[in-house]
Write a protein that holds these residues in place. Sequence first.
Motif, PDB file in Angstrom:
ATOM      1  N   PHE A  41      32.225 -11.259 -45.303  1.00  0.00           N
ATOM      2  CA  PHE A  41      31.335 -10.233 -44.752  1.00  0.00           C
ATOM      3  C   PHE A  41      31.300  -9.069 -45.738  1.00  0.00           C
ATOM      4  O   PHE A  41      32.286  -8.345 -45.878  1.00  0.00           O
ATOM      5  CB  PHE A  41      31.815  -9.775 -43.379  1.00  0.00           C
ATOM      6  N   ALA A  60      35.555 -24.605 -33.160  1.00  0.00           N
ATOM      7  CA  ALA A  60      36.478 -23.604 -33.696  1.00  0.00           C
ATOM      8  C   ALA A  60      37.533 -23.265 -32.654  1.00  0.00           C
ATOM      9  O   ALA A  60      38.712 -23.128 -32.961  1.00  0.00           O
ATOM     10  CB  ALA A  60      35.712 -22.350 -34.116  1.00  0.00           C
ATOM     11  N   ILE A  78      37.793  -9.632 -37.888  1.00  0.00           N
ATOM     12  CA  ILE A  78      36.704 -10.435 -37.330  1.00  0.00           C
ATOM     13  C   ILE A  78      37.149 -11.883 -37.236  1.00  0.00           C
ATOM     14  O   ILE A  78      36.857 -12.587 -36.275  1.00  0.00           O
ATOM     15  CB  ILE A  78      35.421 -10.304 -38.183  1.00  0.00           C
ATOM     16  N   ILE A 108      32.764 -17.574 -33.201  1.00  0.00           N
ATOM     17  CA  ILE A 108      31.917 -16.615 -32.490  1.00  0.00           C
ATOM     18  C   ILE A 108      30.610 -17.303 -32.102  1.00  0.00           C
ATOM     19  O   ILE A 108      29.948 -17.891 -32.949  1.00  0.00           O
ATOM     20  CB  ILE A 108      31.643 -15.381 -33.372  1.00  0.00           C
ATOM     21  N   ILE A 160      28.595 -27.341 -37.881  1.00  0.00           N
ATOM     22  CA  ILE A 160      27.545 -26.457 -38.400  1.00  0.00           C
ATOM     23  C   ILE A 160      26.236 -27.233 -38.575  1.00  0.00           C
ATOM     24  O   ILE A 160      25.147 -26.688 -38.407  1.00  0.00           O
ATOM     25  CB  ILE A 160      27.981 -25.846 -39.750  1.00  0.00           C
ATOM     26  N   TYR A 199      38.918 -13.329 -34.015  1.00  0.00           N
ATOM     27  CA  TYR A 199      38.172 -13.345 -32.749  1.00  0.00           C
ATOM     28  C   TYR A 199      38.825 -14.260 -31.709  1.00  0.00           C
ATOM     29  O   TYR A 199      38.897 -13.934 -30.541  1.00  0.00           O
ATOM     30  CB  TYR A 199      36.734 -13.802 -33.016  1.00  0.00           C
ATOM     31  N   ALA A 218      30.251 -16.330 -39.158  1.00  0.00           N
ATOM     32  CA  ALA A 218      30.875 -15.898 -37.908  1.00  0.00           C
ATOM     33  C   ALA A 218      31.056 -17.082 -36.966  1.00  0.00           C
ATOM     34  O   ALA A 218      32.074 -17.213 -36.283  1.00  0.00           O
ATOM     35  CB  ALA A 218      30.021 -14.819 -37.245  1.00  0.00           C
ATOM     36  N   MET A 219      30.060 -17.950 -36.967  1.00  0.00           N
ATOM     37  CA  MET A 219      30.126 -19.145 -36.140  1.00  0.00           C
ATOM     38  C   MET A 219      31.333 -19.999 -36.501  1.00  0.00           C
ATOM     39  O   MET A 219      31.999 -20.568 -35.647  1.00  0.00           O
ATOM     40  CB  MET A 219      28.865 -19.947 -36.441  1.00  0.00           C
ATOM     41  N   MET A 220      31.614 -20.082 -37.802  1.00  0.00           N
ATOM     42  CA  MET A 220      32.739 -20.888 -38.259  1.00  0.00           C
ATOM     43  C   MET A 220      34.061 -20.323 -37.753  1.00  0.00           C
ATOM     44  O   MET A 220      35.073 -21.011 -37.736  1.00  0.00           O
ATOM     45  CB  MET A 220      32.779 -20.933 -39.789  1.00  0.00           C
ATOM     46  N   ILE A 273      38.514 -25.128 -38.136  1.00  0.00           N
ATOM     47  CA  ILE A 273      37.961 -23.943 -38.783  1.00  0.00           C
ATOM     48  C   ILE A 273      37.502 -24.299 -40.189  1.00  0.00           C
ATOM     49  O   ILE A 273      38.263 -24.858 -40.980  1.00  0.00           O
ATOM     50  CB  ILE A 273      39.022 -22.818 -38.863  1.00  0.00           C
ATOM     51  N   LEU A 274      36.259 -23.972 -40.487  1.00  0.00           N
ATOM     52  CA  LEU A 274      35.709 -24.242 -41.816  1.00  0.00           C
ATOM     53  C   LEU A 274      35.771 -22.981 -42.667  1.00  0.00           C
ATOM     54  O   LEU A 274      35.324 -21.919 -42.261  1.00  0.00           O
ATOM     55  CB  LEU A 274      34.252 -24.705 -41.687  1.00  0.00           C
ATOM     56  N   PRO A 320      29.512 -25.641 -32.980  1.00  0.00           N
ATOM     57  CA  PRO A 320      30.516 -25.164 -33.941  1.00  0.00           C
ATOM     58  C   PRO A 320      31.531 -24.186 -33.345  1.00  0.00           C
ATOM     59  O   PRO A 320      32.717 -24.310 -33.637  1.00  0.00           O
ATOM     60  CB  PRO A 320      29.679 -24.481 -35.029  1.00  0.00           C
ATOM     61  N   HIS A 321      31.067 -23.231 -32.526  1.00  0.00           N
ATOM     62  CA  HIS A 321      32.064 -22.274 -32.025  1.00  0.00           C
ATOM     63  C   HIS A 321      33.024 -22.912 -31.045  1.00  0.00           C
ATOM     64  O   HIS A 321      34.164 -22.492 -30.921  1.00  0.00           O
ATOM     65  CB  HIS A 321      31.374 -21.041 -31.419  1.00  0.00           C
TER      66      HIS A 321
END
Lengths: 288, 248
Positions: B102, B88, B113, A178, B50, B116, A173-175, B93-94, B84-85
């Motif tokens: 998910f 993004a 999702i 978020i 990350i 976002y 989600a972080m990627m 974006i990774l 990281p966010h």
Amino acid sequence: MEILFYGIINSISLALMALGFTLVYGISRVPNFAHGALYVFAGFLTWIILNKLGLPYPLAILLALICSALLGAVISMGVLVRIRGMEMSEVIATYALGVAILEGFRWAGFKGMTYTLPPFFKGSVQILGVPIDYQRIMVVVLGVAVLAALWLFTRLTRMGLALRGIAQDERAAMMLGIDSDFAATIAMGIGCALAGLAAVILLPLGNIVIEAGYNVLIFAIAVCVVGGLGSWGGAVIASFVIGFAQILTVAYIRPQFQMVVALLAILVTLIIRPSGFFGRQKELEERV
Amino acid sequence: MIEARDLMVFYENMIAVNNVTLHCDDGQIVGVFGANSAGKSTLMYVLSGIILDIQRKERMRGGERVTVFSKITYAGKDISLMKPHERAREGIILCPERRRIFPESSVLENLKIGAYLASKEQAKETLDYVFSLFPTLDRLKDRQGGFLSGGEQQMLAIGRSLMAQPKLLLLDEPLLGLAPSIQKDVIRVIKEIRRDRRISIIVTEQYARPVIPIVDYAYILENGSAVMEGKGKELMNNPDVKAAYFGV
Ligand SMILES: Nc1ncnc2c1ncn2[C@@H]1O[C@H](COP(=O)(O)OP(=O)(O)OP(=O)(O)O)[C@@H](O)[C@H]1O
Ligand SMILES: [Mg+2]
């Protein structure tokens, strides 16, 4: 018939008590041991706003819920964000905060049986020959409404979907942009508001007492452990299992056994199936 | 677009990325090739930030095992310390190794999702684009992520990353475990994405052969160090590289 109706009402009460706890755990993996304290906090706060400030009841409830959410968010930002991932510290920190809140009320003189909230509507009806007061009907209606609202929130809104993402794989989600600390804070705010909501719906059925904080926490934990930590569907089913078990013991054994049922449920689950009976199975085995 | 200088990562006292300098221009596809544990994923974690989260979690547990040195400029800004966010949000974006779909969300929800950071219009437009790239995903919209095959998961992972409106897309081993015919599809899609959306792409792989035809520039990692770099075609014709990374 009576057992059926009161079983349903009791089950939904349990679900209401547990929902906030499950939500916070499901999203940020924080077991919020201050959950019960927030329940009592919202109850007393509503009482204070209603009786000391003299504001109208709906407004008092609204303000109390907002304050609960804010308190949750503050706890999250001030404390939990710094210790996330260390379960033991999370338990100790939230439990300590919970005890501090509860004992703070006791110290301020909020003890005894004198604190009550009025029911939303007075009176009762007969349903199939069973008398049920309006407040208990409200418990069922609002309980279902809250579940539905949460379900819609997590499927339809940007923030809700983000929370679902964080709950399933925080780093993935972080990627996607978020912020997991922010998500954890939102989750804690919503979870604490839910504790408060449970309080204002359920407390008119009895008194506001400090001990309720400890009881609600144990009920919430029982529901979550039996249902599988962090699983909502599991929590709802578990509420019904424990809820009916409690009503049956009250009816056939003796009324003081409610807490024993909850504790037994925790114990039995941990011995037989520590991951809970209705939790999500691990469907995704890494496919390569 | 992105310029990363002197990247160093230590796990405990083992060096995972050693003094790597890497560069990707606007609209370029850059390849990073290396065997298992050459440090490719670690490099991607450094670029996406990350690694800072890994480091932070490590610290919270009282460890000091992860050490990072990095100097990364992106779109003219120093982003070395950005979370990281936040990166993004800036468009980095990774799309991670092993996809990290998910599992309990449907295909459509995975994509939602992913959106976002996107506005409503962007989300809608990108969703149509993703379905046009991968008609399979359109068909499997309602299937749970956890029940997809490896190939389908990879398509979903790429689609989900696109939903986040990347300007620089980091693809970590997108061909991992895919059948050759699906590998070809993915390669074709990577090229199309660059063409249609002007996205810069950094892609890592163990085997250079399937990817090298579409990369503009490539680096070869060995035990954390960039031992060789050059234009895609030049590397392909270099006899040393050929022997080691093309399995000739
Ligand atoms: N969190 C960690 N703690 C300690 N060592 C790690 C950690 N993550 C990676 N490593 C080590 O760092 C080295 C580089 O790992 P990395 O995952 O970057 O390799 P890779 O090139 O992506 O390999 P692969 O092709 O297998 O994915 C490996 O030796 C690995 O064991
Ligand atoms: Mg890797």
